[in-house]
Write an enzyme that holds these catalytic residues in place. Sequence first.
Site, PDB file in Angstrom:
ATOM      1  CE  LYS A 126      -2.160  -1.890   3.659  1.00  7.09           C
ATOM      2  NZ  LYS A 126      -2.144  -3.321   3.472  1.00  7.09           N
ATOM      3  CG  ASP A 221      -5.044  -2.032   7.166  1.00  4.19           C
ATOM      4  OD1 ASP A 221      -4.056  -2.185   6.423  1.00  4.19           O
ATOM      5  OD2 ASP A 221      -6.160  -2.544   6.936  1.00  4.19           O
ATOM      6  CE  LYS A 225      -6.437  -2.360   3.520  1.00  3.23           C
ATOM      7  NZ  LYS A 225      -7.000  -3.362   4.426  1.00  3.23           N
TER       8      LYS A 225
HETATM    9  N1  LIG Z   1      -1.277 -10.655   3.617  1.00  3.37           N
HETATM   10  C1  LIG Z   1      -2.369 -10.125   3.071  1.00  3.37           C
HETATM   11  O1  LIG Z   1      -3.447 -10.705   3.125  1.00  3.37           O
HETATM   12  C2  LIG Z   1      -2.280  -8.813   2.338  1.00  3.37           C
HETATM   13  C3  LIG Z   1      -3.448  -8.279   1.748  1.00  3.37           C
HETATM   14  C4  LIG Z   1      -3.351  -7.086   1.005  1.00  3.37           C
HETATM   15  C5  LIG Z   1      -2.130  -6.445   0.906  1.00  3.37           C
HETATM   16  N2  LIG Z   1      -1.043  -6.966   1.540  1.00  3.37           N
HETATM   17  C6  LIG Z   1       0.233  -6.269   1.402  1.00  3.37           C
HETATM   18  O2  LIG Z   1       1.104  -7.109   0.656  1.00  3.37           O
HETATM   19  C7  LIG Z   1       2.434  -6.917   1.095  1.00  3.37           C
HETATM   20  C8  LIG Z   1       3.020  -8.279   1.462  1.00  3.37           C
HETATM   21  O3  LIG Z   1       2.271  -8.813   2.536  1.00  3.37           O
HETATM   22  P1  LIG Z   1       2.633 -10.231   3.165  1.00  3.37           P
HETATM   23  O4  LIG Z   1       1.475 -10.599   4.020  1.00  3.37           O
HETATM   24  O5  LIG Z   1       3.101 -11.146   2.090  1.00  3.37           O
HETATM   25  O6  LIG Z   1       3.865  -9.851   4.085  1.00  3.37           O
HETATM   26  P2  LIG Z   1       4.961 -10.841   4.728  1.00  3.37           P
HETATM   27  O7  LIG Z   1       4.421 -12.224   4.788  1.00  3.37           O
HETATM   28  O8  LIG Z   1       5.425 -10.188   5.962  1.00  3.37           O
HETATM   29  O9  LIG Z   1       6.131 -10.855   3.635  1.00  3.37           O
HETATM   30  C9  LIG Z   1       6.831  -9.701   3.346  1.00  3.37           C
HETATM   31  C10 LIG Z   1       7.961 -10.032   2.397  1.00  3.37           C
HETATM   32  O10 LIG Z   1       8.587  -8.800   2.034  1.00  3.37           O
HETATM   33  C11 LIG Z   1       9.997  -8.947   2.243  1.00  3.37           C
HETATM   34  N3  LIG Z   1      10.551  -7.658   2.602  1.00  3.37           N
HETATM   35  C12 LIG Z   1      10.401  -6.976   3.752  1.00  3.37           C
HETATM   36  N4  LIG Z   1      11.084  -5.822   3.697  1.00  3.37           N
HETATM   37  C13 LIG Z   1      11.690  -5.792   2.494  1.00  3.37           C
HETATM   38  C14 LIG Z   1      12.558  -4.891   1.856  1.00  3.37           C
HETATM   39  N5  LIG Z   1      12.942  -3.773   2.454  1.00  3.37           N
HETATM   40  N6  LIG Z   1      12.982  -5.186   0.602  1.00  3.37           N
HETATM   41  C15 LIG Z   1      12.605  -6.330  -0.006  1.00  3.37           C
HETATM   42  N7  LIG Z   1      11.811  -7.234   0.555  1.00  3.37           N
HETATM   43  C16 LIG Z   1      11.351  -6.964   1.796  1.00  3.37           C
HETATM   44  C17 LIG Z   1      10.110  -9.940   3.361  1.00  3.37           C
HETATM   45  O11 LIG Z   1      11.408 -10.471   3.332  1.00  3.37           O
HETATM   46  P3  LIG Z   1      12.115 -10.894   4.695  1.00  3.37           P
HETATM   47  O12 LIG Z   1      11.370 -12.132   5.109  1.00  3.37           O
HETATM   48  O13 LIG Z   1      13.492 -11.134   4.271  1.00  3.37           O
HETATM   49  O14 LIG Z   1      11.931  -9.768   5.644  1.00  3.37           O
HETATM   50  C18 LIG Z   1       9.030 -10.936   2.963  1.00  3.37           C
HETATM   51  O15 LIG Z   1       9.514 -11.809   1.969  1.00  3.37           O
HETATM   52  C19 LIG Z   1       2.367  -5.954   2.265  1.00  3.37           C
HETATM   53  O16 LIG Z   1       2.716  -4.672   1.819  1.00  3.37           O
HETATM   54  C20 LIG Z   1       0.934  -6.025   2.724  1.00  3.37           C
HETATM   55  O17 LIG Z   1       0.490  -4.826   3.311  1.00  3.37           O
HETATM   56  C21 LIG Z   1      -1.090  -8.134   2.235  1.00  3.37           C
END
Ligand SMILES: NC(=O)c1ccc[n+]([C@@H]2O[C@H](COP(=O)([O-])OP(=O)(O)OC[C@H]3O[C@@H](n4cnc5c(N)ncnc54)[C@H](OP(=O)(O)O)[C@@H]3O)[C@@H](O)[C@H]2O)c1
Length: 343
Positions: A126, A221, A225
Site C-alpha cells: 500500500k 490500516d 486504504k
Molecule cells: N497478507 C495479506 O493478506 C495482504 C493483503 C493485502 C495487501 N497486503 C500487502 O502485501 C504486502 C506483502 O504482505 P505479506 O502478508 O506477504 O507480508 P509478509 O508475509 O510479511 O512478507 C513480506 C515479504 O517482504 C519482504 N521484505 C520486507 N522488507 C523488504 C525490503 N525492504 N525489501 C525487499 N523485501 C522486503 C520480506 O522479506 P524478509 O522475510 O526477508 O523480511 C518478505 O519476503 C504488504 O505490503 C501487505 O500490506 C497483504
Amino acid sequence: VKLLLVGFGVVGQGLAEILMTKGAALRAQYGFNPVIVGVGTRSHGTLYHPDGLELDALLAAAQQGGLQHYAGRCLQKDNDIPNWIRTTPADVLVEASITNLQTGQPATDYCRAALETDKHVVLANKGPIALHYAELQKLARYNGLTVRFEGTVMAGTPSLTLAMEALAGCTIHEARGILNGTTNFILTQMTQGMDYATALAQAQQLGYAEADPTADVDGWDAAGKLLILAAALYGKKFTLDEISVTGITGITPADIEAARQANECYKLIARITPDFGSVSPQRIPLSDPLAAVSGATNAITYKTDLLGDVTLVGAGAGRLQTGFALLADLIAIHRQGNIKAFY
Ligand SMILES: NC(=O)c1ccc[n+]([C@@H]2O[C@H](COP(=O)([O-])OP(=O)(O)OC[C@H]3O[C@@H](n4cnc5c(N)ncnc54)[C@H](OP(=O)(O)O)[C@@H]3O)[C@@H](O)[C@H]2O)c1
C-alpha cells in the site's frame, strides 16, 4: 511475461502457488505465460534465472524457512535490490514487500527503478500508492508503462477495478466501506457476546490480527486504504494527518448492546469523498448492506450519480486472495498488449 517479484511472504508465495497450479489454464485461456525470473527479499537478497526460477523449489525453500534453502536453477544473486531491478531484464515488477505508510520506502524506490527501466509495476504494497501515487503514475505514463494496485484495497476483491474501470463514466460521490477484516471480525464477535480482549485474542489465533494489532484496531490500516481510494478515484493526495481516524478500542459490550436494541450494529466505517476522509466506529441500521458483512470479510459501497449505490463484498486479505489480485493485474497488463518484448 517475465516477472521480478519483491517480497516472498504470504502474498508472494500466494502468487507463486497460483502460477504453479494454474499455469496451463492461464496459457490456454488467456495466452498468458507469466514466468518469475527473479525474487528479492530483505533477508536473502535476490535470485535470478532468465528462464524462470523453479516455483516448487521456491515454495519449498520458503517452507524450510527462507530463500537461502532454494535448490532450483539460479544464475545470479545480488543484495542490492534497486540495482537488481534496474539491471535485470524483465517485463513487470511485482511489489509484495511490507507496507510502510510513513515513507512508502523502500518499495517506492523499487517502483521508480522499475518504471525507469521499462518495467510495468503491480503492487500489493500500500505504501507507494498511498503516498506517491501521482508521481508513480506520471513516471509510468511518461515511459508508456502501467502501474496497477488492485491488491492494496480488499485484496483480490476488485474494488479498484470496479470503481476505475467498470464504473467509468459515473461520478462517484463517496466510497464508504469496511476495509479492515481484523476489526470487522472483532466487532462481529463482540456482537455475539464476546468481550474485546477475547475477540482480539481469537483474531490473533486465527491469523487475522498481527501480534501488534495497533495498525488495525486503531484504524490506520483502513486510513491508508482511504489514501489509495482518494488518489485513484479523485486524483486527490490526502495525508494520514488529514484523515479523521478513530479505532475500535473504545467500543464496549454496553455500546454493542445499545446498538442491538435499536436494530443497529457497530462497524468500523472508512469513508472518503473528494474533500474529506474518516475512519470511525459507527452505528448503522441493520438494513444497510454493510451491516450484513460479518467476520473478516470486507465491503465497499460506491455512491454514484448514474447507478445509485453499488456495494461489493468479498475477501479483504489472504494468501491466495491477494495473490489473485496480483494475477488479475498481470492479466490486465497482458491484455493491454503493450508488454515490450525484450527477448
Ligand atoms: N497478507 C495479506 O493478506 C495482504 C493483503 C493485502 C495487501 N497486503 C500487502 O502485501 C504486502 C506483502 O504482505 P505479506 O502478508 O506477504 O507480508 P509478509 O508475509 O510479511 O512478507 C513480506 C515479504 O517482504 C519482504 N521484505 C520486507 N522488507 C523488504 C525490503 N525492504 N525489501 C525487499 N523485501 C522486503 C520480506 O522479506 P524478509 O522475510 O526477508 O523480511 C518478505 O519476503 C504488504 O505490503 C501487505 O500490506 C497483504
